[in-house]
Design an enzyme around this catalytic site. Sequence first.
Site, PDB file in Angstrom:
ATOM      1  N   SER A 253      30.954  49.313  31.928  1.00 17.75           N
ATOM      2  CA  SER A 253      29.635  49.565  31.326  1.00 17.75           C
ATOM      3  C   SER A 253      28.661  49.851  32.457  1.00 17.75           C
ATOM      4  O   SER A 253      28.905  49.460  33.606  1.00 17.75           O
ATOM      5  CB  SER A 253      29.188  48.297  30.581  1.00 17.75           C
ATOM      6  OG  SER A 253      27.818  48.364  30.255  1.00 17.75           O
TER       7      SER A 253
ATOM      8  N   TYR B 289      27.987  39.130  29.988  1.00 16.64           N
ATOM      9  CA  TYR B 289      28.382  40.522  29.761  1.00 16.64           C
ATOM     10  C   TYR B 289      28.338  41.305  31.081  1.00 16.64           C
ATOM     11  O   TYR B 289      29.310  41.969  31.458  1.00 16.64           O
ATOM     12  CB  TYR B 289      27.462  41.172  28.719  1.00 16.64           C
ATOM     13  CG  TYR B 289      27.904  42.562  28.324  1.00 16.64           C
ATOM     14  CD1 TYR B 289      28.969  42.746  27.457  1.00 16.64           C
ATOM     15  CD2 TYR B 289      27.258  43.694  28.833  1.00 16.64           C
ATOM     16  CE1 TYR B 289      29.393  44.018  27.097  1.00 16.64           C
ATOM     17  CE2 TYR B 289      27.663  44.969  28.483  1.00 16.64           C
ATOM     18  CZ  TYR B 289      28.733  45.129  27.610  1.00 16.64           C
ATOM     19  OH  TYR B 289      29.157  46.391  27.264  1.00 16.64           O
TER      20      TYR B 289
HETATM   21  N1  LIG Z   1      28.295  50.763  22.825  1.00 15.70           N
HETATM   22  C1  LIG Z   1      27.765  50.756  24.040  1.00 15.70           C
HETATM   23  O1  LIG Z   1      26.590  51.084  24.241  1.00 15.70           O
HETATM   24  C2  LIG Z   1      28.603  50.369  25.216  1.00 15.70           C
HETATM   25  C3  LIG Z   1      28.061  50.568  26.499  1.00 15.70           C
HETATM   26  C4  LIG Z   1      28.813  50.233  27.597  1.00 15.70           C
HETATM   27  C5  LIG Z   1      30.086  49.703  27.446  1.00 15.70           C
HETATM   28  N2  LIG Z   1      30.591  49.505  26.186  1.00 15.70           N
HETATM   29  C6  LIG Z   1      31.920  48.936  26.090  1.00 15.70           C
HETATM   30  O2  LIG Z   1      32.725  49.769  25.299  1.00 15.70           O
HETATM   31  C7  LIG Z   1      33.744  48.991  24.656  1.00 15.70           C
HETATM   32  C8  LIG Z   1      33.764  49.310  23.178  1.00 15.70           C
HETATM   33  O3  LIG Z   1      32.517  48.937  22.634  1.00 15.70           O
HETATM   34  P1  LIG Z   1      31.913  49.528  21.272  1.00 15.70           P
HETATM   35  O4  LIG Z   1      30.483  49.711  21.505  1.00 15.70           O
HETATM   36  O5  LIG Z   1      32.747  50.641  20.798  1.00 15.70           O
HETATM   37  O6  LIG Z   1      32.058  48.237  20.342  1.00 15.70           O
HETATM   38  P2  LIG Z   1      32.571  48.019  18.843  1.00 15.70           P
HETATM   39  O7  LIG Z   1      32.103  46.660  18.475  1.00 15.70           O
HETATM   40  O8  LIG Z   1      32.220  49.167  17.991  1.00 15.70           O
HETATM   41  O9  LIG Z   1      34.166  48.007  19.021  1.00 15.70           O
HETATM   42  C9  LIG Z   1      34.816  46.992  19.727  1.00 15.70           C
HETATM   43  C10 LIG Z   1      36.163  46.730  19.083  1.00 15.70           C
HETATM   44  O10 LIG Z   1      36.835  45.710  19.850  1.00 15.70           O
HETATM   45  C11 LIG Z   1      37.486  44.851  18.918  1.00 15.70           C
HETATM   46  N3  LIG Z   1      37.724  43.552  19.534  1.00 15.70           N
HETATM   47  C12 LIG Z   1      36.814  42.585  19.808  1.00 15.70           C
HETATM   48  N4  LIG Z   1      37.425  41.506  20.323  1.00 15.70           N
HETATM   49  C13 LIG Z   1      38.736  41.796  20.373  1.00 15.70           C
HETATM   50  C14 LIG Z   1      39.876  41.069  20.803  1.00 15.70           C
HETATM   51  N5  LIG Z   1      39.796  39.824  21.269  1.00 15.70           N
HETATM   52  N6  LIG Z   1      41.092  41.671  20.736  1.00 15.70           N
HETATM   53  C15 LIG Z   1      41.209  42.929  20.245  1.00 15.70           C
HETATM   54  N7  LIG Z   1      40.164  43.662  19.794  1.00 15.70           N
HETATM   55  C16 LIG Z   1      38.939  43.089  19.873  1.00 15.70           C
HETATM   56  C17 LIG Z   1      36.539  44.778  17.738  1.00 15.70           C
HETATM   57  O11 LIG Z   1      37.192  44.306  16.552  1.00 15.70           O
HETATM   58  C18 LIG Z   1      36.061  46.217  17.633  1.00 15.70           C
HETATM   59  O12 LIG Z   1      36.890  46.980  16.768  1.00 15.70           O
HETATM   60  C19 LIG Z   1      33.422  47.533  24.989  1.00 15.70           C
HETATM   61  O13 LIG Z   1      34.220  47.096  26.059  1.00 15.70           O
HETATM   62  C20 LIG Z   1      31.968  47.595  25.388  1.00 15.70           C
HETATM   63  O14 LIG Z   1      31.596  46.537  26.244  1.00 15.70           O
HETATM   64  C21 LIG Z   1      29.879  49.834  25.075  1.00 15.70           C
END
Ligand SMILES: NC(=O)c1ccc[n+]([C@@H]2O[C@H](COP(=O)([O-])OP(=O)(O)OC[C@H]3O[C@@H](n4cnc5c(N)ncnc54)[C@H](O)[C@@H]3O)[C@@H](O)[C@H]2O)c1
Length: 251
Positions: free
Chosen positions: A142, A155
């Site tokens: 991130s 985080y």
């Molecule tokens: N959305 C953003 O702005 C953003 C920015 C930077 C980084 N990220 C990173 O991107 C990745 C995806 O995030 P997103 O925004 O798509 O989130 P999201 O919540 O839409 O999707 C995350 C998925 O991970 C699954 N998950 C959670 N805990 C789990 C576990 N223990 N085992 C297996 N699956 C699990 C959830 O059920 C969900 O389907 C994350 O690592 C997040 O930190 C997101």
Amino acid sequence: MLLTGKSAVVTGGASGIGEACARLFTAEGASVLIADVDQRAGQALADELATAGHRCHYIYADVTNETSVETMIAKAMQLYSRLDCAVNNAGIGGAADSIEKLSLTDWQRVIDVNLTSVFLCLKHELKVMLPNQSGSIVNVSSGAGLIAVPNMAAYASSKHGVLGLTKTAATENLRTGIRINAILPGSTRTPMVQASMDMDETIRKMILDSARCGRLAEPMEIAQNIAWLCSDRASYVSGESICVDYATVCR
Ligand SMILES: NC(=O)c1ccc[n+]([C@@H]2O[C@H](COP(=O)([O-])OP(=O)(O)OC[C@H]3O[C@@H](n4cnc5c(N)ncnc54)[C@H](O)[C@@H]3O)[C@@H](O)[C@H]2O)c1
């Protein structure tokens, strides 16, 4: 197509950026195993993509649990006979509190889901990739892996940790044919970001301010870069940490 004939596992593949990866990877010719704790959404997405003619499956996997991660990789091997690509993407935002108020339980949960999970996934992905002397792994960090995030210490720390793990894994694998990189998304329009914005006013403001081009990223805009890193077009790229954030961290 970019990923023809390749097989991939996508953790957290039921939602947001992981879902976009599952959609894009299958459209680009890959076989995809969606791994997620959300059984309903994961199975529905795999069914939808399989019905559309793609090779796509779902497995329940909790990436904080080593046995579950081992089972996930064994399933990918059973289905596709080899593992070419892995997207270690599952993650959570966690509780919003300043450090003096943050409980050890809340801290530990975020570290487990966002950082220890990447160690466990790397460990078992490498074990099956090493005999083939090829593979590409993308860890989803991130922008918070580079900068301070007030009220989200766990985080930010977990995402900084993912970068250290990525560089170390890439260095350990310089001569194995396995490439390991990190993607650092900026604020992306997903359920996680919506939940973080709803939880805390400081975080809402920070997320909206961070979108310097005037809008959040779409999940597919992040997935496009992950797919490229997984493809042979990135054959000389390893150990990199690539920001896909429209200059958010260039402050
Ligand atoms: N959305 C953003 O702005 C953003 C920015 C930077 C980084 N990220 C990173 O991107 C990745 C995806 O995030 P997103 O925004 O798509 O989130 P999201 O919540 O839409 O999707 C995350 C998925 O991970 C699954 N998950 C959670 N805990 C789990 C576990 N223990 N085992 C297996 N699956 C699990 C959830 O059920 C969900 O389907 C994350 O690592 C997040 O930190 C997101």
